[in-house]
Design a protein around this motif. Sequence first.
Motif, short mmCIF file in Angstrom:
data_model
loop_
_atom_site.label_atom_id
_atom_site.label_comp_id
_atom_site.label_asym_id
_atom_site.label_seq_id
_atom_site.Cartn_x
_atom_site.Cartn_y
_atom_site.Cartn_z
N TYR A 32 0.97 -1.16 0.01
CA TYR A 32 0.03 0.14 0.13
C TYR A 32 0.88 1.05 0.06
N LYS A 33 1.98 1.35 0.85
CA LYS A 33 2.87 2.39 0.97
C LYS A 33 3.47 2.60 -0.47
N VAL A 34 3.88 1.52 -0.97
CA VAL A 34 4.81 1.73 -2.14
C VAL A 34 4.00 2.44 -3.45
N ILE A 35 2.59 1.94 -3.40
CA ILE A 35 1.75 2.33 -4.20
C ILE A 35 1.57 3.83 -4.15
N ARG A 36 1.35 4.27 -3.04
CA ARG A 36 1.00 5.48 -2.58
C ARG A 36 2.24 6.48 -2.90
N ILE A 37 3.53 6.09 -2.97
CA ILE A 37 4.40 6.90 -3.24
C ILE A 37 4.84 6.87 -4.98
N VAL A 38 4.36 5.74 -5.44
CA VAL A 38 4.39 5.75 -6.80
C VAL A 38 3.54 7.11 -7.57
N VAL A 39 2.35 7.12 -6.85
CA VAL A 39 1.39 8.13 -7.49
C VAL A 39 1.68 9.56 -7.05
N LEU A 40 2.49 9.86 -5.89
CA LEU A 40 3.21 10.96 -5.72
C LEU A 40 4.42 11.11 -6.47
N PHE A 41 4.89 10.30 -6.80
CA PHE A 41 6.17 10.16 -7.92
C PHE A 41 5.65 10.65 -9.26
N GLY A 42 4.45 10.08 -9.56
CA GLY A 42 3.95 10.91 -10.79
C GLY A 42 3.37 12.31 -10.78
N LEU A 43 3.19 12.73 -9.44
CA LEU A 43 2.74 13.98 -9.11
C LEU A 43 4.01 14.98 -9.48
N TRP A 44 5.12 14.57 -8.72
CA TRP A 44 6.31 15.28 -8.87
C TRP A 44 6.94 15.31 -10.26
N ILE A 45 6.68 14.31 -11.00
CA ILE A 45 6.98 14.47 -12.64
C ILE A 45 6.22 15.61 -13.09
N CYS A 46 4.92 15.73 -12.92
CA CYS A 46 4.05 16.95 -13.31
C CYS A 46 4.79 18.29 -12.91
N PHE A 47 5.20 18.38 -11.58
CA PHE A 47 5.83 19.47 -10.96
C PHE A 47 7.10 19.90 -11.79
N GLY A 48 7.88 18.93 -11.97
CA GLY A 48 9.10 19.29 -12.79
C GLY A 48 8.99 19.60 -14.11
N ALA A 49 8.08 18.88 -14.74
CA ALA A 49 7.57 19.30 -16.20
C ALA A 49 7.16 20.67 -16.30
N PHE A 50 6.21 20.96 -15.41
CA PHE A 50 5.55 22.31 -15.71
C PHE A 50 6.55 23.46 -15.11
N SER A 51 7.34 23.15 -14.15
CA SER A 51 8.34 24.14 -13.68
C SER A 51 9.26 24.67 -14.96
N GLU A 52 9.95 23.20 -15.12
CA GLU A 52 11.23 23.65 -16.09
C GLU A 52 10.85 23.97 -17.46
N ILE A 53 9.56 23.73 -17.98
CA ILE A 53 9.23 23.79 -19.47
C ILE A 53 9.47 25.52 -19.73
N THR A 54 9.42 26.47 -18.46
CA THR A 54 9.66 27.90 -19.05
C THR A 54 10.89 28.15 -19.14
N GLY A 146 1.54 16.24 -0.15
CA GLY A 146 2.38 15.03 -0.64
C GLY A 146 3.34 14.54 0.47
N TYR A 147 4.19 15.71 0.73
CA TYR A 147 5.08 15.47 2.00
C TYR A 147 4.47 14.71 3.14
N LEU A 162 11.42 9.99 -0.07
CA LEU A 162 11.61 11.42 -0.35
C LEU A 162 12.40 11.79 -1.45
N TYR A 163 13.47 10.98 -1.59
CA TYR A 163 14.25 11.18 -2.52
C TYR A 163 13.63 10.69 -3.87
N ALA A 164 12.82 9.51 -3.81
CA ALA A 164 12.22 9.12 -5.05
C ALA A 164 11.12 9.96 -5.34
N LEU A 165 10.50 11.06 -4.85
CA LEU A 165 9.58 12.01 -5.20
C LEU A 165 10.35 12.84 -5.84
N HIS A 166 11.56 13.60 -5.30
CA HIS A 166 12.24 14.46 -6.00
C HIS A 166 13.00 13.91 -7.38
#
Length: 491
Positions: A32-54, A146-147, A162-166
């Motif tokens: 359960y905990k690993v799956i939750r981190i995987v979902v948050l991992f995808g969320l952080w991918i969106c953060f990185g893409a939307f931030s650095e596309i500028t 998420g944190y 936390l490293y996985a999220l980043h």
Amino acid sequence: MGEEERDDSNGETKWLLGGSTEKSLLPTSRHYKVIRIVVLFGLWICFGAFSEITGPALPELIAQTHSDYQLIAQSVSMRGAGHAFGGVIGGLTVDRWIRNIDLLCFFILLLYTAVSVSAAYVRSIQLLFVVFFLQGSIETWLQTAGYRIALVLWREKSAGPLYALHMGYGIGSIIAPQLVAPFLDARFSGGVIETGFNSSCRVAPTTPSISNNVTTTAFQESITPKYPANFVNAYWILSAISFSIALVFFVYFVHTQITGIRIGNDEKEKLIKTADHTFKKFFSARSCSPNHPTYAALIILLLFFYYVVSVPLGRAFSKFIFSYARDGPCLSVEASTSLESAYFAALTVGRLCAFLTSSVMHIKYILQVEVIGVLASTLVLFFLRDNITILWIFCSALGFFTGPIIPSAFAWANRYIEVTSTAQIVPQIGAAVGDVGFLMAVGYSYESYGPYTLWSYQLALASSICLVSWLLQIIGSLHGDRYKDTQPETN
């Protein structure tokens, strides 16, 4: 600490998390905990893409808003101001609504997606200020949630997650330049024209004739940009991914309503509703270390300064490395986006290495290796930046060591004090101060004195990070690790 509680009515094991004011009811299942981190991992991918596309899109945003590097840097720095505001909102709301945190994440992510996409359509620099402020605010609000999910689920073993999220943020940052590259208009990409910064960047045959002293901005204003610009397609692709992740949070919310298993329970909610939410109590360090509030306050204060210098170190570099590559060594659009992607690829690998190393090495040693590596890489780039091979190698090295410094500091703090949602606010304010101040300064210097001023700021920030991290470890050693029996972490 924690204890297990058996629910005999359905044969399900749930975990009662004790300590301070936390009484969160959670499944013990690692799956359960690993799956939750995987979902948050995808969320952080969106953060990185939307931030650095500028970063690659900066020249076209300049043309679209009829501004310059100084103004566009000021507008981007509003993300940092938004981070502070979002941190306060997150601290006030996440713990209060923790029982329905998935529904909260669902709505916030939809709002974040809409605001991020709107940035590609803005034609007024004043309105772009507002959009970037809102984007930073909503992003930090969502990150706080998420944190909190990650920290409550993994507790003393939170460094790896936390490293996985980043790492997810890094992957999104790698994707963004390559995703937007096919949609960029070379007329607004810097480098291909002759500027006052670098006379070796010759005017392309198809461009209008301009004098040697004309800046990139003036050249861009002589051309009518297409509206909406082609790069909006990249934003819409990212929005589809972000919307899919939002739906996952909604599914989790529905699941909690059906099963009754959630992050939080009625007693937790009652405690929060009856708590003293005055600002004095809200910013109290006692919740982070009840027996040593002064010690906790010192750590939080140093984390404030750590974030002041560490966040702009990566933020300013990532926003300006594409423009520097075009205006300094005059690399092509493809080479410039590849250099930026190489930086973020190394950043992601650095976070992966820190994640793996955290299982065999204490976080305090990992953090020191990282900050010294950042300083060494910056020194090489400062003195040998004109060598293209050195630029590629040590931009990647800088990314490798810069990548983990934020999650490492967060994981380090969690080993010495309890990092509650409210404890995240002060460092977030520090991040905002550094983001706004240094991005504005870099933008002004870049516009006024040329692209090579970027390295002076990088060296000053890298030196400051080393100093603050050493002070943090000195203060942390006064009371030691609060998880003395669980070193090193096993993820």
